[in-house]
Design a protein around this motif. Structure first.
Motif, PDB file in Angstrom:
ATOM      1  N   PRO A 185       0.113  38.183 -23.092  1.00  0.00           N
ATOM      2  CA  PRO A 185      -0.808  37.051 -23.235  1.00  0.00           C
ATOM      3  C   PRO A 185      -2.158  37.463 -23.832  1.00  0.00           C
ATOM      4  O   PRO A 185      -2.672  38.555 -23.574  1.00  0.00           O
ATOM      5  N   ALA A 186      -2.720  36.550 -24.620  1.00  0.00           N
ATOM      6  CA  ALA A 186      -4.029  36.794 -25.235  1.00  0.00           C
ATOM      7  C   ALA A 186      -5.087  37.089 -24.169  1.00  0.00           C
ATOM      8  O   ALA A 186      -5.992  37.894 -24.396  1.00  0.00           O
ATOM      9  N   GLY A 187      -4.969  36.470 -23.005  1.00  0.00           N
ATOM     10  CA  GLY A 187      -5.938  36.694 -21.939  1.00  0.00           C
ATOM     11  C   GLY A 187      -5.992  38.122 -21.442  1.00  0.00           C
ATOM     12  O   GLY A 187      -7.021  38.574 -20.945  1.00  0.00           O
ATOM     13  N   LEU A 188      -4.881  38.853 -21.551  1.00  0.00           N
ATOM     14  CA  LEU A 188      -4.872  40.256 -21.139  1.00  0.00           C
ATOM     15  C   LEU A 188      -5.422  41.172 -22.232  1.00  0.00           C
ATOM     16  O   LEU A 188      -5.812  42.303 -21.959  1.00  0.00           O
ATOM     17  N   ARG A 189      -5.471  40.668 -23.466  1.00  0.00           N
ATOM     18  CA  ARG A 189      -5.971  41.443 -24.610  1.00  0.00           C
ATOM     19  C   ARG A 189      -7.487  41.339 -24.763  1.00  0.00           C
ATOM     20  O   ARG A 189      -8.082  42.018 -25.584  1.00  0.00           O
ATOM     21  N   ARG A 243       3.622  52.637 -25.179  1.00  0.00           N
ATOM     22  CA  ARG A 243       2.276  53.038 -24.756  1.00  0.00           C
ATOM     23  C   ARG A 243       1.320  51.854 -24.847  1.00  0.00           C
ATOM     24  O   ARG A 243       1.502  50.960 -25.663  1.00  0.00           O
ATOM     25  N   LEU A 244       0.279  51.906 -24.024  1.00  0.00           N
ATOM     26  CA  LEU A 244      -0.703  50.835 -23.927  1.00  0.00           C
ATOM     27  C   LEU A 244      -2.074  51.475 -23.728  1.00  0.00           C
ATOM     28  O   LEU A 244      -2.221  52.389 -22.911  1.00  0.00           O
ATOM     29  N   ARG A 245      -3.074  51.013 -24.486  1.00  0.00           N
ATOM     30  CA  ARG A 245      -4.442  51.492 -24.271  1.00  0.00           C
ATOM     31  C   ARG A 245      -5.093  50.575 -23.236  1.00  0.00           C
ATOM     32  O   ARG A 245      -5.113  49.356 -23.395  1.00  0.00           O
ATOM     33  N   TYR A 246      -5.630  51.185 -22.173  1.00  0.00           N
ATOM     34  CA  TYR A 246      -6.267  50.469 -21.069  1.00  0.00           C
ATOM     35  C   TYR A 246      -7.768  50.729 -21.143  1.00  0.00           C
ATOM     36  O   TYR A 246      -8.213  51.858 -20.972  1.00  0.00           O
ATOM     37  N   GLU A 267      -4.521  46.971 -24.798  1.00  0.00           N
ATOM     38  CA  GLU A 267      -4.179  46.922 -26.221  1.00  0.00           C
ATOM     39  C   GLU A 267      -2.842  47.626 -26.431  1.00  0.00           C
ATOM     40  O   GLU A 267      -2.727  48.823 -26.155  1.00  0.00           O
ATOM     41  N   PRO A 268      -1.817  46.921 -26.886  1.00  0.00           N
ATOM     42  CA  PRO A 268      -0.535  47.574 -27.156  1.00  0.00           C
ATOM     43  C   PRO A 268      -0.685  48.604 -28.274  1.00  0.00           C
ATOM     44  O   PRO A 268      -1.423  48.383 -29.231  1.00  0.00           O
TER      45      PRO A 268
END
Length: 120
Positions: free
Chosen positions: A32-36, A55-58, A86-87
């Motif tokens: 979801p855009a809200g998590l980005r 992988r995901l950048r937190y 960010e994926p």
């Protein structure tokens, strides 16, 4: 992960084990855009970001930190802490929510879990 999470809330599982509330599984297209963008959990709510694949950048905004999460490195979200994700290419994630710090999380580390055993 179906045996670890319950989509409707924290419930008792077999043997009285507590299962956390969880999001659906998201991929790089359904995240979801809200998590980005900047968001936060409610006060008193802890989160664990589990990367199932990829992988995901937190990004944590206060205090500022950046961590690359993968299946061996889940991320710990502190209550009311501003952050976004960010994926980094193809990925699948799920977020778990707790009403206290997860038992396997190290209390002195922010941005990621302190114990790799928690990823299992």
């Amino acid at each position: 992960m179906a045996d670890r999470c319950h989509p409707l809330g924290v419930v008792s599982g077999p043997g009285g084990a507590v299962r956390p509330k969880c999001t659906p599984v998201f991929d790089e297209n359904t995240l979801p855009a809200g998590l980005r963008k900047e968001h936060r959990t409610k006060p008193g709510v802890w989160g664990v970001i589990r990367v199932l694949e990829g992988r995901l950048r937190y990004h944590v905004l206060d205090p500022v930190s950046e961590t690359i999460l993968d299946p061996d490195c889940p991320g710990l979200v502190l209550p009311d802490q501003p952050h976004f994700v960010e994926p980094l290419g193809p990925m699948r994630i799920q977020v778990e929510f707790y009403d206290r710090m997860p038992a396997h999380a190290h209390p002195l580390r922010t941005g990621k879990l302190g114990l790799s055993a928690f990823s299992g």
